[in-house]
Scaffold this motif. Structure first.
Motif, PDB file in Angstrom:
ATOM      1  N   LYS A 149       0.800  -1.377   0.032  1.00 31.71           N
ATOM      2  CA  LYS A 149       0.094  -0.243   0.137  1.00 31.71           C
ATOM      3  C   LYS A 149       0.753   1.410   0.186  1.00 31.71           C
ATOM      4  O   LYS A 149       0.427   2.329   0.470  1.00 31.71           O
ATOM      5  CB  LYS A 149      -0.880  -0.025   1.281  1.00 31.71           C
ATOM      6  CG  LYS A 149      -1.800  -1.020   1.195  1.00 31.71           C
ATOM      7  CD  LYS A 149      -3.097  -0.836   2.337  1.00 31.71           C
ATOM      8  CE  LYS A 149      -4.099  -2.023   2.325  1.00 31.71           C
ATOM      9  NZ  LYS A 149      -5.106  -2.012   3.427  1.00 31.71           N
ATOM     10  N   GLU A 151       1.530   3.153  -2.570  1.00 35.22           N
ATOM     11  CA  GLU A 151       1.375   3.861  -3.649  1.00 35.22           C
ATOM     12  C   GLU A 151       1.921   5.173  -3.929  1.00 35.22           C
ATOM     13  O   GLU A 151       2.609   5.413  -5.023  1.00 35.22           O
ATOM     14  CB  GLU A 151      -0.231   3.742  -4.084  1.00 35.22           C
ATOM     15  CG  GLU A 151      -0.757   2.656  -4.246  1.00 35.22           C
ATOM     16  CD  GLU A 151      -1.524   2.146  -2.845  1.00 35.22           C
ATOM     17  OE1 GLU A 151      -1.401   3.147  -1.927  1.00 35.22           O
ATOM     18  OE2 GLU A 151      -1.816   1.183  -2.821  1.00 35.22           O
ATOM     19  N   ASN A 154       5.439   5.318  -5.449  1.00 40.22           N
ATOM     20  CA  ASN A 154       5.693   4.826  -6.720  1.00 40.22           C
ATOM     21  C   ASN A 154       5.845   6.237  -7.725  1.00 40.22           C
ATOM     22  O   ASN A 154       4.831   6.786  -7.897  1.00 40.22           O
ATOM     23  CB  ASN A 154       4.513   3.891  -7.017  1.00 40.22           C
ATOM     24  CG  ASN A 154       4.825   3.135  -8.452  1.00 40.22           C
ATOM     25  OD1 ASN A 154       5.973   3.166  -9.053  1.00 40.22           O
ATOM     26  ND2 ASN A 154       3.819   2.607  -8.904  1.00 40.22           N
ATOM     27  N   GLU A 156       5.765   9.054 -10.276  1.00 38.09           N
ATOM     28  CA  GLU A 156       5.307   9.401 -11.868  1.00 38.09           C
ATOM     29  C   GLU A 156       6.181   9.910 -12.493  1.00 38.09           C
ATOM     30  O   GLU A 156       6.575  11.231 -12.358  1.00 38.09           O
ATOM     31  CB  GLU A 156       3.672  10.217 -11.303  1.00 38.09           C
ATOM     32  CG  GLU A 156       2.757   9.338 -10.819  1.00 38.09           C
ATOM     33  CD  GLU A 156       1.655  10.144 -10.517  1.00 38.09           C
ATOM     34  OE1 GLU A 156       1.691  11.364 -10.905  1.00 38.09           O
ATOM     35  OE2 GLU A 156       0.532   9.744 -10.184  1.00 38.09           O
ATOM     36  N   LYS A 164       3.041   6.237 -14.397  1.00 41.65           N
ATOM     37  CA  LYS A 164       3.918   5.388 -13.493  1.00 41.65           C
ATOM     38  C   LYS A 164       4.586   4.435 -14.406  1.00 41.65           C
ATOM     39  O   LYS A 164       4.033   3.761 -15.224  1.00 41.65           O
ATOM     40  CB  LYS A 164       3.175   4.876 -12.275  1.00 41.65           C
ATOM     41  CG  LYS A 164       2.542   5.692 -11.315  1.00 41.65           C
ATOM     42  CD  LYS A 164       1.946   4.855 -10.151  1.00 41.65           C
ATOM     43  CE  LYS A 164       1.214   6.158  -9.246  1.00 41.65           C
ATOM     44  NZ  LYS A 164       0.667   5.490  -8.170  1.00 41.65           N
ATOM     45  N   ASP A 168       1.321  -0.347  -9.117  1.00 43.40           N
ATOM     46  CA  ASP A 168       1.323  -0.253  -7.623  1.00 43.40           C
ATOM     47  C   ASP A 168       1.503  -1.717  -7.124  1.00 43.40           C
ATOM     48  O   ASP A 168       2.488  -1.907  -6.172  1.00 43.40           O
ATOM     49  CB  ASP A 168       0.107   0.416  -7.021  1.00 43.40           C
ATOM     50  CG  ASP A 168      -0.031   1.796  -7.476  1.00 43.40           C
ATOM     51  OD1 ASP A 168       1.034   2.342  -7.591  1.00 43.40           O
ATOM     52  OD2 ASP A 168      -1.114   2.440  -7.460  1.00 43.40           O
ATOM     53  N   ARG A 169       0.863  -2.672  -7.514  1.00 41.73           N
ATOM     54  CA  ARG A 169       1.146  -4.032  -7.056  1.00 41.73           C
ATOM     55  C   ARG A 169       2.528  -4.684  -7.309  1.00 41.73           C
ATOM     56  O   ARG A 169       3.445  -5.081  -6.327  1.00 41.73           O
ATOM     57  CB  ARG A 169       0.221  -5.216  -7.718  1.00 41.73           C
ATOM     58  CG  ARG A 169      -1.239  -4.876  -7.249  1.00 41.73           C
ATOM     59  CD  ARG A 169      -1.979  -5.883  -7.755  1.00 41.73           C
ATOM     60  NE  ARG A 169      -3.582  -5.757  -7.163  1.00 41.73           N
ATOM     61  CZ  ARG A 169      -4.358  -6.077  -7.721  1.00 41.73           C
ATOM     62  NH1 ARG A 169      -4.405  -7.504  -8.382  1.00 41.73           N
ATOM     63  NH2 ARG A 169      -5.880  -6.275  -7.160  1.00 41.73           N
ATOM     64  N   PHE A 171       5.231  -2.772  -7.836  1.00 47.21           N
ATOM     65  CA  PHE A 171       5.964  -1.661  -6.856  1.00 47.21           C
ATOM     66  C   PHE A 171       6.149  -2.259  -5.418  1.00 47.21           C
ATOM     67  O   PHE A 171       7.128  -2.459  -4.678  1.00 47.21           O
ATOM     68  CB  PHE A 171       5.743  -0.447  -6.615  1.00 47.21           C
ATOM     69  CG  PHE A 171       6.451   0.635  -6.045  1.00 47.21           C
ATOM     70  CD1 PHE A 171       7.665   0.904  -6.582  1.00 47.21           C
ATOM     71  CD2 PHE A 171       6.038   0.918  -4.783  1.00 47.21           C
ATOM     72  CE1 PHE A 171       8.576   1.914  -5.446  1.00 47.21           C
ATOM     73  CE2 PHE A 171       6.858   1.821  -3.821  1.00 47.21           C
ATOM     74  CZ  PHE A 171       7.952   2.319  -4.394  1.00 47.21           C
ATOM     75  N   GLY A 172       4.910  -2.753  -4.965  1.00 48.15           N
ATOM     76  CA  GLY A 172       4.715  -3.098  -3.634  1.00 48.15           C
ATOM     77  C   GLY A 172       5.660  -4.646  -3.415  1.00 48.15           C
ATOM     78  O   GLY A 172       6.214  -4.933  -2.534  1.00 48.15           O
TER      79      GLY A 172
END
Length: 274
Positions: A149, A151, A154, A156, A164, A168-169, A171-172
């Protein structure tokens, strides 16, 4: 346990009487009361079957072993001014074994007692066709769920038109790999022989930083249940670990000088220079 005729015993007046063959010594009295009982020498220690024949309970047997260990340690310390650290150890059987078994039996008894008096509540069965509003993993994985979580971290990129670089997933997942990699590499960086935090304040501060960071990430994972602004919670996630790490390092650094002085003084007392 009643003393046998092979060892000396005390009368009610506190005097020692000899009967049969001499060779045993009487253990010290506890709190000025009745003596503990005979402490036979090593070559006359009763065997397992002899102890079993006396029908002595586990509590009494454990107490006698603890008292014998204390008496042997006290005798050793009074007999010599030069004491090696490894001399003060006791054999695995029966001292360590009986102690560990008694501790394990205590905790097993407490677990059985709690499970009998406070059985867990069984709720309604889960509905497979209804998705819950909040989905959370087990509590010990909250920190990993919190990394999914992040985000706002991450970036831009303007070169991509404000898009991006990755989802986001993704990146996590990469954040989980970085954190786990840092945890795995710390033991290879810290190769010292210190066993106490005050001996290495820096690595102790790193440990406190990691623990607090895991807790704050766990709060990010349950941000829907937290009565706090999400932006403030996100800032505290990275601010609190740094603050706790710095405070830990400063406190341990100030304690280290006095600790090392006392440690060296105790070391030279046990191992005097020749």
């Amino acid at each position: 346990m009643c003393p046998t005729d092979d060892h000396p015993r005390r009368t009610d007046g506190g005097e020692e009487t000899e009967s049969g063959a001499a060779g045993g010594t009487v253990g010290p009295a506890v709190d000025g009361g009745a003596p503990v009982g005979p402490v036979p020498p090593d070559d006359e220690t009763p065997t397992f079957y002899e102890r079993k024949a006396r029908r002595t309970g586990l509590a009494r047997l454990t107490y006698e072993y603890f008292e014998r260990s204390r008496y042997e340690d006290q005798t050793l310390r009074q007999s010599s001014d030069y004491i090696e650290r490894d001399v003060l150890a006791f054999p695995t059987w029966p001292h360590e074994t009986v102690r560990n078994l008694s501790i394990a039996a205590f905790f097993v008894g407490m677990i059985l007692f709690l499970s009998a008096t406070m059985p867990p509540h069984i709720g309604e069965p889960a509905n497979p066709s209804d998705t819950p509003a909040i989905i959370l993993p087990d509590w010990y994985l909250y920190w990993s769920f919190g990394l999914l979580k992040l985000e706002p971290l991450n970036p831009e990129l303007a070169i991509l038109g404000g898009q991006k670089l990755m989802a986001d997933r993704t990146f996590g997942v990469l954040a989980n790999g970085v954190v786990v990699g840092v945890i795995a590499i710390v033991p290879f960086l810290n190769k010292g022989s210190a066993r106490r935090p005050v001996e290495q304040p820096f690595w102790a501060a790193v440990g406190v930083f990691g623990v607090v960071f895991a807790l704050t990430l766990s709060l990010i994972a349950i941000q829907n249940l937290m009565p706090m602004n999400v932006g403030l919670l996100f800032d505290l996630t990275f601010l609190l670990p740094v603050v706790f790490g710095i405070v830990t390092y400063a406190v341990l650094k100030t304690m280290r000088e006095g600790y090392m002085y006392n440690l060296n003084r105790r070391y030279y007392r046990l191992r005097p220079p020749r």
